[in-house]
Design a protein around this motif. Structure first.
Motif, PDB file in Angstrom:
ATOM      1  N   MET A 131      -5.683 -24.608  25.006  1.00  0.00           N
ATOM      2  CA  MET A 131      -5.963 -23.859  26.225  1.00  0.00           C
ATOM      3  C   MET A 131      -7.038 -24.558  27.058  1.00  0.00           C
ATOM      4  O   MET A 131      -6.935 -24.624  28.290  1.00  0.00           O
ATOM      5  CB  MET A 131      -6.388 -22.433  25.881  1.00  0.00           C
ATOM      6  N   ASP A 132      -8.045 -25.100  26.395  1.00  0.00           N
ATOM      7  CA  ASP A 132      -9.103 -25.826  27.113  1.00  0.00           C
ATOM      8  C   ASP A 132      -8.532 -27.024  27.865  1.00  0.00           C
ATOM      9  O   ASP A 132      -8.908 -27.286  29.012  1.00  0.00           O
ATOM     10  CB  ASP A 132     -10.206 -26.284  26.146  1.00  0.00           C
ATOM     11  N   VAL A 133      -7.624 -27.761  27.211  1.00  0.00           N
ATOM     12  CA  VAL A 133      -7.010 -28.917  27.870  1.00  0.00           C
ATOM     13  C   VAL A 133      -6.186 -28.451  29.065  1.00  0.00           C
ATOM     14  O   VAL A 133      -6.298 -29.004  30.166  1.00  0.00           O
ATOM     15  CB  VAL A 133      -6.142 -29.732  26.886  1.00  0.00           C
ATOM     16  N   ALA A 134      -5.366 -27.418  28.870  1.00  0.00           N
ATOM     17  CA  ALA A 134      -4.538 -26.909  29.970  1.00  0.00           C
ATOM     18  C   ALA A 134      -5.408 -26.377  31.107  1.00  0.00           C
ATOM     19  O   ALA A 134      -5.108 -26.599  32.282  1.00  0.00           O
ATOM     20  CB  ALA A 134      -3.586 -25.829  29.465  1.00  0.00           C
ATOM     21  N   ALA A 135      -6.494 -25.692  30.769  1.00  0.00           N
ATOM     22  CA  ALA A 135      -7.378 -25.128  31.800  1.00  0.00           C
ATOM     23  C   ALA A 135      -8.137 -26.212  32.561  1.00  0.00           C
ATOM     24  O   ALA A 135      -8.614 -25.971  33.674  1.00  0.00           O
ATOM     25  CB  ALA A 135      -8.356 -24.144  31.159  1.00  0.00           C
ATOM     26  N   SER A 136      -8.241 -27.397  31.984  1.00  0.00           N
ATOM     27  CA  SER A 136      -8.966 -28.479  32.658  1.00  0.00           C
ATOM     28  C   SER A 136      -8.149 -29.103  33.794  1.00  0.00           C
ATOM     29  O   SER A 136      -8.687 -29.843  34.607  1.00  0.00           O
ATOM     30  CB  SER A 136      -9.367 -29.566  31.654  1.00  0.00           C
ATOM     31  N   LEU A 137      -6.854 -28.789  33.861  1.00  0.00           N
ATOM     32  CA  LEU A 137      -6.006 -29.337  34.919  1.00  0.00           C
ATOM     33  C   LEU A 137      -6.304 -28.644  36.242  1.00  0.00           C
ATOM     34  O   LEU A 137      -6.548 -27.429  36.278  1.00  0.00           O
ATOM     35  CB  LEU A 137      -4.523 -29.124  34.588  1.00  0.00           C
ATOM     36  N   SER A 138      -6.250 -29.412  37.309  1.00  0.00           N
ATOM     37  CA  SER A 138      -6.329 -28.792  38.634  1.00  0.00           C
ATOM     38  C   SER A 138      -5.015 -28.056  38.874  1.00  0.00           C
ATOM     39  O   SER A 138      -4.024 -28.280  38.165  1.00  0.00           O
ATOM     40  CB  SER A 138      -6.519 -29.862  39.711  1.00  0.00           C
ATOM     41  N   ARG A 139      -4.988 -27.212  39.874  1.00  0.00           N
ATOM     42  CA  ARG A 139      -3.747 -26.475  40.185  1.00  0.00           C
ATOM     43  C   ARG A 139      -2.612 -27.456  40.479  1.00  0.00           C
ATOM     44  O   ARG A 139      -1.495 -27.285  39.999  1.00  0.00           O
ATOM     45  CB  ARG A 139      -3.980 -25.521  41.373  1.00  0.00           C
ATOM     46  N   GLY A 140      -2.902 -28.490  41.243  1.00  0.00           N
ATOM     47  CA  GLY A 140      -1.885 -29.490  41.575  1.00  0.00           C
ATOM     48  C   GLY A 140      -1.376 -30.221  40.346  1.00  0.00           C
ATOM     49  O   GLY A 140      -0.169 -30.457  40.202  1.00  0.00           O
ATOM     50  N   GLU A 141      -2.280 -30.602  39.452  1.00  0.00           N
ATOM     51  CA  GLU A 141      -1.876 -31.269  38.210  1.00  0.00           C
ATOM     52  C   GLU A 141      -1.008 -30.343  37.364  1.00  0.00           C
ATOM     53  O   GLU A 141       0.013 -30.771  36.809  1.00  0.00           O
ATOM     54  CB  GLU A 141      -3.103 -31.700  37.406  1.00  0.00           C
ATOM     55  N   ALA A 142      -1.401 -29.085  37.272  1.00  0.00           N
ATOM     56  CA  ALA A 142      -0.644 -28.119  36.475  1.00  0.00           C
ATOM     57  C   ALA A 142       0.766 -27.953  37.029  1.00  0.00           C
ATOM     58  O   ALA A 142       1.736 -27.897  36.261  1.00  0.00           O
ATOM     59  CB  ALA A 142      -1.369 -26.777  36.430  1.00  0.00           C
ATOM     60  N   VAL A 143       0.902 -27.901  38.341  1.00  0.00           N
ATOM     61  CA  VAL A 143       2.220 -27.765  38.961  1.00  0.00           C
ATOM     62  C   VAL A 143       3.096 -28.965  38.603  1.00  0.00           C
ATOM     63  O   VAL A 143       4.266 -28.808  38.246  1.00  0.00           O
ATOM     64  CB  VAL A 143       2.090 -27.595  40.492  1.00  0.00           C
ATOM     65  N   VAL A 146       4.027 -28.736  34.739  1.00  0.00           N
ATOM     66  CA  VAL A 146       5.004 -27.672  34.486  1.00  0.00           C
ATOM     67  C   VAL A 146       6.372 -28.078  35.030  1.00  0.00           C
ATOM     68  O   VAL A 146       7.392 -27.915  34.353  1.00  0.00           O
ATOM     69  CB  VAL A 146       4.521 -26.327  35.088  1.00  0.00           C
ATOM     70  N   ASP A 147       6.401 -28.638  36.231  1.00  0.00           N
ATOM     71  CA  ASP A 147       7.671 -29.074  36.809  1.00  0.00           C
ATOM     72  C   ASP A 147       8.305 -30.163  35.944  1.00  0.00           C
ATOM     73  O   ASP A 147       9.507 -30.116  35.655  1.00  0.00           O
ATOM     74  CB  ASP A 147       7.454 -29.586  38.236  1.00  0.00           C
ATOM     75  N   PHE A 148       7.516 -31.125  35.507  1.00  0.00           N
ATOM     76  CA  PHE A 148       8.027 -32.205  34.652  1.00  0.00           C
ATOM     77  C   PHE A 148       8.609 -31.640  33.360  1.00  0.00           C
ATOM     78  O   PHE A 148       9.721 -31.998  32.962  1.00  0.00           O
ATOM     79  CB  PHE A 148       6.902 -33.203  34.338  1.00  0.00           C
ATOM     80  N   LEU A 149       7.873 -30.754  32.702  1.00  0.00           N
ATOM     81  CA  LEU A 149       8.343 -30.203  31.429  1.00  0.00           C
ATOM     82  C   LEU A 149       9.600 -29.364  31.612  1.00  0.00           C
ATOM     83  O   LEU A 149      10.509 -29.402  30.783  1.00  0.00           O
ATOM     84  CB  LEU A 149       7.229 -29.409  30.746  1.00  0.00           C
ATOM     85  N   LYS A 150       9.685 -28.614  32.703  1.00  0.00           N
ATOM     86  CA  LYS A 150      10.900 -27.838  32.976  1.00  0.00           C
ATOM     87  C   LYS A 150      12.094 -28.760  33.186  1.00  0.00           C
ATOM     88  O   LYS A 150      13.185 -28.509  32.672  1.00  0.00           O
ATOM     89  CB  LYS A 150      10.712 -26.950  34.214  1.00  0.00           C
ATOM     90  N   ARG A 151      11.883 -29.844  33.939  1.00  0.00           N
ATOM     91  CA  ARG A 151      12.988 -30.778  34.176  1.00  0.00           C
ATOM     92  C   ARG A 151      13.385 -31.512  32.903  1.00  0.00           C
ATOM     93  O   ARG A 151      14.568 -31.784  32.683  1.00  0.00           O
ATOM     94  CB  ARG A 151      12.636 -31.755  35.299  1.00  0.00           C
ATOM     95  N   MET A 152      12.421 -31.819  32.040  1.00  0.00           N
ATOM     96  CA  MET A 152      12.738 -32.449  30.760  1.00  0.00           C
ATOM     97  C   MET A 152      13.544 -31.488  29.891  1.00  0.00           C
ATOM     98  O   MET A 152      14.510 -31.888  29.243  1.00  0.00           O
ATOM     99  CB  MET A 152      11.460 -32.891  30.030  1.00  0.00           C
ATOM    100  N   ARG A 153      13.146 -30.211  29.876  1.00  0.00           N
ATOM    101  CA  ARG A 153      13.906 -29.218  29.106  1.00  0.00           C
ATOM    102  C   ARG A 153      15.335 -29.127  29.624  1.00  0.00           C
ATOM    103  O   ARG A 153      16.294 -29.091  28.851  1.00  0.00           O
ATOM    104  CB  ARG A 153      13.232 -27.849  29.175  1.00  0.00           C
ATOM    105  N   GLU A 154      15.495 -29.111  30.957  1.00  0.00           N
ATOM    106  CA  GLU A 154      16.838 -29.053  31.542  1.00  0.00           C
ATOM    107  C   GLU A 154      17.653 -30.291  31.178  1.00  0.00           C
ATOM    108  O   GLU A 154      18.847 -30.189  30.894  1.00  0.00           O
ATOM    109  CB  GLU A 154      16.736 -28.910  33.062  1.00  0.00           C
ATOM    110  N   ALA A 155      17.011 -31.458  31.158  1.00  0.00           N
ATOM    111  CA  ALA A 155      17.715 -32.690  30.788  1.00  0.00           C
ATOM    112  C   ALA A 155      18.193 -32.614  29.344  1.00  0.00           C
ATOM    113  O   ALA A 155      19.319 -33.012  29.027  1.00  0.00           O
ATOM    114  CB  ALA A 155      16.790 -33.900  30.986  1.00  0.00           C
ATOM    115  N   ILE A 156      17.366 -32.088  28.475  1.00  0.00           N
ATOM    116  CA  ILE A 156      17.730 -31.971  27.055  1.00  0.00           C
ATOM    117  C   ILE A 156      18.761 -30.871  26.860  1.00  0.00           C
ATOM    118  O   ILE A 156      19.740 -31.039  26.130  1.00  0.00           O
ATOM    119  CB  ILE A 156      16.474 -31.713  26.207  1.00  0.00           C
TER     120      ILE A 156
END
Length: 162
Positions: A131-143, A146-156
């Protein structure tokens, strides 16, 4: 990271940045799998048992009742496997069977308070660090992540469809 640091043996060619990202993702997945093995070992549970306990704890926190059939569907296992799993988890003290409050033919599965405490004790430090690592992301980085991981899940997820 430079091209000479990229791991050998990847089959994706010379797309250095993409390979670096996929290597980092693979390293994360390996670390997560190792953590899950350590957790299962320390709790004396199999992978499906630990996943079932996680789902039961989620249902409990949400105030939802769940029976063996619904849990079997969520786990993708047969009713016979579910019976064995529940028997094991009851015997180990992680789960209790209770009669359904309104359907006398049905059972409800509930995690024991000891199992909730054990999961918290075993995983709370790791969850806090994540949670600390995730919370350290800026809003832009988090977006972006999250978008990358969603697209990777869709690819798989799309692998079986082609």
């Amino acid at each position: 990271m430079t091209a000479d640091v990229v791991k050998e043996g990847y089959w994706y060619g010379n797309e250095t940045v993409a390979v670096e990202v996929l290597n980092a993702l693979r390293d994360y997945r390996s670390a997560e799998a190792a953590m899950r093995r350590r957790t299962r070992s320390s709790m004396g549970m199999g992978e499906t048992d630990l996943l079932a306990l996680r789902y039961l704890l989620e249902y409990e926190r949400a105030g939802r009742m769940v029976g063996p059939k619904e849990l079997a569907t969520r786990l993708g296992i047969t009713s016979a496997s579910m019976t064995s799993l529940v028997d094991r988890m009851v015997k180990s003290g992680h789960v209790v069977r209770e009669p359904h409050p309104t359907d006398r033919r049905a059972l409800v599965l509930r995690p024991t308070s000891d199992s909730d405490e054990e999961v918290r004790k075993t995983l709370s430090g790791m969850h806090r660090r994540m949670m600390d690592v995730a919370a350290s992301l800026s809003r832009g980085e988090a977006v972006v992540v999250v978008d990358f991981l969603k697209r990777m899940r869709e690819a798989i997820d799309g692998i079986d469809q082609h």
